[in-house]
Design an enzyme around this catalytic site. Structure first.
Site, mmCIF file in Angstrom:
data_model
loop_
_atom_site.group_PDB
_atom_site.id
_atom_site.type_symbol
_atom_site.label_atom_id
_atom_site.label_comp_id
_atom_site.label_asym_id
_atom_site.label_seq_id
_atom_site.Cartn_x
_atom_site.Cartn_y
_atom_site.Cartn_z
ATOM 1 N N ALA A 28 0.841 -1.206 0.000
ATOM 2 C CA ALA A 28 0.000 0.000 0.000
ATOM 3 C C ALA A 28 0.869 1.246 0.000
ATOM 4 O O ALA A 28 1.977 1.246 0.528
ATOM 5 C CB ALA A 28 -0.933 0.007 1.213
ATOM 6 N N ASP A 29 0.331 2.295 -0.593
ATOM 7 C CA ASP A 29 1.017 3.583 -0.570
ATOM 8 C C ASP A 29 -0.035 4.686 -0.569
ATOM 9 O O ASP A 29 -1.091 4.550 -1.182
ATOM 10 C CB ASP A 29 1.935 3.740 -1.778
ATOM 11 C CG ASP A 29 2.929 4.876 -1.561
ATOM 12 O OD1 ASP A 29 3.942 4.645 -0.872
ATOM 13 O OD2 ASP A 29 2.679 5.998 -2.048
#
Length: 195
Positions: A70-71
């Protein structure tokens, strides 16, 4: 049923806490890749690419596990705001966010073996008008320095937010409800959490 293994490809304490709060057991494996955003990439393309880069770098070590990469990025007027390099950059970012509406995008990439699914969530966040004193005081707390856009909505940064439209947890760092639903479609069976 065979025990399924979940891996979070992130060192973020916020993402760790979100997953723990819904009763998931998982391993943390921090990606050490250099995060590269292709020139000309849109914010949604950038955040999706970064999530995939993180997941891929870990998935090679955990062939049979379900990996979550995730970012999160903050976007103001089409410009991605990363983590501030210093207090002055934090001041510049927060001054720009003051009294305006910005977007927070979190990209998620799920991998298991050769299978991949990616998605992103976009949430609209509006700040109150902030005085210079308020901004300086917030910066002195130290909270903005390791966060995209120079604020953390789950901490003191909550005092800056006037309204929000979208997924609160996506702003924190992981749209957990959608992530769990996508994992289930992917074939992951959580052992004890709801759904």
């Amino acid at each position: 049923m065979e025990q399924q293994h979940l891996v979070l490809a992130s060192g973020s304490p916020r993402r760790k806490e979100i997953l723990e709060n819904v009763g998931l057991s998982f391993t943390i494996a921090v990606s050490d890749i250099e995060e590269i955003i292709e020139e000309g990439a849109s914010p949604s393309e950038a955040v999706s690419s970064l999530a995939a880069q993180k997941a891929q770098s870990i998935a090679d070590r955990f062939q049979h596990s379900f990996v979550i990469g995730a970012d999160t990025v903050v976007v103001l007027d089409g410009v991605i705001l990363g983590k501030p390099r210093d207090k002055e950059e934090a001041f510049s970012m927060l001054s720009g966010l003051s009294g305006s509406t910005h977007s927070v995008l979190t990209g998620v990439c799920l991998m298991q073996g050769s299978r991949t699914v990616s998605f992103y969530e976009s949430t609209s966040v509006t700040f109150y008008e902030l005085s210079e004193t308020e901004i300086r005081s917030y910066i002195e707390s130290g909270e903005p320095m390791d966060k995209a856009g120079a604020y953390g909505i789950q901490g003191l940064g909550s005092l800056l937010v006037k309204e929000l439209h979208g997924d609160y947890f996506s702003v924190v760092g992981l749209p957990v409800a959608r992530t769990i639903r996508e994992l289930k479609k992917f074939g992951f069976h959580a052992e004890k959490n709801a759904l």
